[in-house]
Design a protein around this motif. Structure first.
Motif, PDB file in Angstrom:
ATOM      1  N   ARG A  65      36.495  26.583  35.084  1.00  0.00           N
ATOM      2  CA  ARG A  65      36.333  25.882  36.354  1.00  0.00           C
ATOM      3  C   ARG A  65      36.974  24.506  36.398  1.00  0.00           C
ATOM      4  O   ARG A  65      37.296  24.020  37.487  1.00  0.00           O
ATOM      5  N   ARG A 100      34.922  35.981  43.894  1.00  0.00           N
ATOM      6  CA  ARG A 100      35.614  36.690  44.960  1.00  0.00           C
ATOM      7  C   ARG A 100      37.102  36.678  44.618  1.00  0.00           C
ATOM      8  O   ARG A 100      37.638  35.631  44.278  1.00  0.00           O
ATOM      9  N   THR A 129      39.911  33.774  44.143  1.00  0.00           N
ATOM     10  CA  THR A 129      39.286  32.455  44.260  1.00  0.00           C
ATOM     11  C   THR A 129      38.436  32.203  43.008  1.00  0.00           C
ATOM     12  O   THR A 129      38.357  33.059  42.142  1.00  0.00           O
ATOM     13  N   ASP A 130      37.803  31.029  42.955  1.00  0.00           N
ATOM     14  CA  ASP A 130      36.803  30.853  41.893  1.00  0.00           C
ATOM     15  C   ASP A 130      35.394  30.809  42.502  1.00  0.00           C
ATOM     16  O   ASP A 130      34.442  30.359  41.885  1.00  0.00           O
ATOM     17  N   GLU A 131      35.283  31.333  43.718  1.00  0.00           N
ATOM     18  CA  GLU A 131      34.001  31.372  44.409  1.00  0.00           C
ATOM     19  C   GLU A 131      33.056  32.359  43.709  1.00  0.00           C
ATOM     20  O   GLU A 131      33.369  33.549  43.598  1.00  0.00           O
TER      21      GLU A 131
END
Ligand code: PLZ
Length: 448
Positions: A202, A386, A389-391
């Motif tokens: 992250r 998702r 993304t890094d969601e």
């Protein structure tokens, strides 16, 4: 359909090592117990799976309906040597028959002393060490902080984002995540300062850069001269199986040394062979001043320890540390047997073997919903996001775990956002069961 497996009531290695579902999950007996539970057990204590255990050993857990699950959770990293390991059963059983309790603070016994000697030998560093024994990880962490405060005469304690240290009042304050651990339970203990950590997936920072960021925040918010201790998990557990970037821990340890801050490694989840070394700090040759441990050290019995530099631990006045049950004689015998099993069963090597099989396999999946696969030894996390993304995708982690459970494989989730599926198999798991467990996980992901 076969009849009750031989050994099914005794656990241990006699238990057939196979995945077998005889009923729906949960089965009728478990459903019955679930109903009784709802009327008797506090709702605040919840369970990952509503199946009730009847026996466990090696790599399986058998429930009250006769379903045999592949265990990739080890009761949250506890049954490292396997459930009801024969030597643990024999030695704890013999201790149980001799005496169940005297209270070490009243009339001591040899097992406590011997366990302290052995922990001094296996923990990082060859300096003079002392040990105090407790009952749970949280209690060990609390006592490590007490020792650091006493020895330094300072009160502030530094922790990092995503940290998990327990559920007592001080350790709730030290823990980062609100739900479910802290919400509504305050006020919390004061003088706790939180800084960013290293989370390579992250933050993209290398170890020294991440450490510089952590140190900058702590110097600004707490002041190095006011800090008694920096408390950190060398690989974060509940926070998401986050392995820090190389050099991060060493840079923090060096900063602590420079400023007289006690460096406490919380190895409650990572310790005792779990990561393919006695302690996770060993991978980076980081030598903490104090180490907290629990879980894997007791072979399933509740026992915990603080081991560390003699001059720090022995700064505390006689009578300043203790508790009625700390270092219970049966738990000491179990712990000595568990440490012996780590050596005799070659479990450090086994943990590495598990990583060597599982990590590349999970990485090869190339599923766009997998953001990161990480871990060391038999402590492996798959972080879901998702695609593109890094969601965080907590729903997917939950769906994958649920599908595994229904198919007869125990896996757990973790992470600040609940989007990590984690694998913590007993190191006693046979290779074919591990492979089958991963097959089921892959299938669960495909169908989710
Ligand atoms: N420190 C690093 O992982 C316990 C918590 C499960 P206790 N982790 C599992 C839960 O939801 O309660 C843990 C840990 C680290 C401390 C602890 C606390 O250990 O033995 O649960 O008190």
């Amino acid at each position: 359909m076969t009849t009750t497996a031989p050994g099914a009531l005794t656990g241990g290695p006699a238990l057939p090592q196979r995945r077998e579902l005889r009923t729906a999950v949960p089965g009728p007996r478990s459903l019955e117990l679930q109903e009784r539970r709802a009327a008797a057990v506090a709702r605040g204590v919840s369970s990952t799976m509503p199946v009730y255990a009847a026996a466990a050993g090696g790599g399986v857990l058998v429930d009250v309906d006769g379903n045999s699950f592949i265990d990739l959770g080890s009761g949250i990293a506890v049954t490292t040597v396997g459930n009801s390991h024969p030597q643990v059963v024999a030695d704890a059983g013999a201790a149980l028959a001799r005496f169940t309790h005297t209270c070490f603070m009243i009339t001591p016994y040899e097992g406590y002393v011997q366990l302290a000697e052995e922990l001094a030998a296996v923990t990082p560093g060859d300096h003079d060490k002392r040990t105090a024994l407790f009952n749970s990880g949280a209690e060990a962490v609390e006592n490590a902080v007490k020792i650091a405060r006493y020895a330094t005469g300072r009160s502030a304690v530094a922790v990092v984002d995503h940290a998990y240290h327990g559920r007592t009042n001080l350790t709730m304050a030290l823990t980062a995540k609100n739900m479910p651990y802290k919400d509504g339970f305050g006020p919390f203990a004061p003088e706790v300062y939180r800084a960013p950590t290293s989370y390579p997936f992250r933050d993209g920072l290398d170890g020294p850069a991440a450490a510089a960021r952590t140190i900058e925040v702590l110097e600004r918010s707490a002041g190095a001269n006011r800090l008694a201790a920096l408390l950190i998990e060398p690989i974060q557990g509940e926070g998401g199986f986050v392995v820090p970037a190389p050099g991060f821990l060493a840079a923090l340890a060096a900063w602590c040394r420079e400023h007289g801050i006690v460096f406490i490694a919380d190895e409650v989840q990572t310790g005792i062979a779990r990561t393919g070394a006695w302690f996770a700090c060993d991978h980076e040759e980081v030598v903490p001043d104090l180490v907290t441990m629990a879980k894997g050290m007791g072979g399933g019995l509740p026992i915990a320890a603080v081991t560390g530099r003699a001059e720090l631990v022995d700064a505390v006045h006689p009578g300043g540390l203790g508790g009625t049950y700390g270092g219970n004689p049966v738990a000491c015998a179990a712990a000595l047997a568990a440490l012996g099993a780590v050596r005799d069963d070659g479990l450090i090597g086994r943990a590495r073997e598990i990583a060597d099989h599982a990590l590349p396999r999970l990485r090869q999946l190339g599923d766009p919903r997998i953001g990161d696969v990480r871990g060391r030894g038999a402590m492996i996390g798959v972080e879901f996001v998702r695609p593109g993304t890094d969601e965080p995708d907590a729903e997917l982690a939950k769906a994958v775990a649920g599908a595994c459970h229904r198919a007869g494989v125990i896996v757990l989730t973790c992470g600040t956002w609940g989007n990590v599926v984690r694998l913590l198999p007993p190191l006693a798991i046979p290779q074919d069961l591990l492979v089958e467990g991963l097959d089921v996980l892959e299938e669960a992901l495909r169908s989710a």
